[in-house]
Design an enzyme around this catalytic site. Sequence first.
Site: not given
Length: 375
Positions: A69, A187, A221-222, A242, A322
Amino acid sequence: MKISNTYLLNQLISMLQIPSPSGYTDQIVHYVCNELDTLEIPYNVTRRGAIRATLSGEGSTLDRAVCAHLDTLGAMISRLKSNGRLAIRPIGTWSSRFAEGARVTVFTEGRKYRGRVLPLKASGHVYGDTVDTQPVTWDQIEVRVDARCHNKADLESKGFCAGDFIAVDPFPEIDEQEGFINARHLDDKAGAAVLLSAARTICRSGIKLPVDCHLLFTINEEVGVGATEVLYNDITEMIVIDSAMTAPGQNSTEYDATLVMMDQSGPFDYHLNRKLADLCRENDISFNKDLFEFYRSDAASAIEAGSDIRTALVGFGVDASHGYERTNISSLKQVENLILAYIQSKPTFNRDKDKMGSITGFPHQPTRDPINIET
């Protein structure tokens, strides 16, 4: 096949520099399409920007896909404050703890402004020890814009508005000697870089693939949408690239590939994961198996949307996901080697060419003899 670390890292750095929080991904889509043009890989783009490219194989009835992504975490203005600062809400799932101190770009309708995310009590000289007891929530932070704004009217006069997107700077840093890569948004910009690098290696090697392989670049995706818009009935199995989180209690490392056996949406495909493990052993690819409790990916979205395909997730190790993310080039290379081996492998099951069929050819899983219960 020789993998170019230079190409992989250049792609990673280039994509990190393009702001792309979920919902604000047009420019990263243009970038990836330009790169696919350079590699002479055909592709199509959906209305909103998800990309489906194709590496042609000798067969086209058992298509496979590899997915990464392009969208990242970010934020959005929720309110203009009377002190001339911006209240914000997150795009994607992340803690305000990791937003504090970040440099950001605010995209108004007319122009872009730079700024910094600050806690409400941002000065030790003013607030003393209470700085250390301020709660960690998105209500406890604000954006100080680099513009002369001292009240709400100043913000309005410069075009700030609720709903404006905010992109967080990645601040990439590569330690070439140790191989560590520090940056926000690894990510999944690192996954997209690995996928482009693998595609380039395939194109340059001239290797004939057994079946068509679609390269999927998704854009939501997030926020949980994932690969649903670029999966059609011709795809029988999909590998998602990922991040794989490293932390106490996890098996993933920053140096190996990770086969994710299960996330919060449930187990990944039994047979596809066994195949990937075998490919690792046959090709001297270092790997670990891991489970993630608070994690979902493009694969989960596809399955939940009703796609009857086999899915697996191959991860590169990321510390402090994250948040203040870090990986190592070693992990990216292990993942790329596995993706290359997978793309060249034979289909997992020929039976999968039909969406429905008889039990003939349906796989088995190891079982046990019946347990006799004496009564």
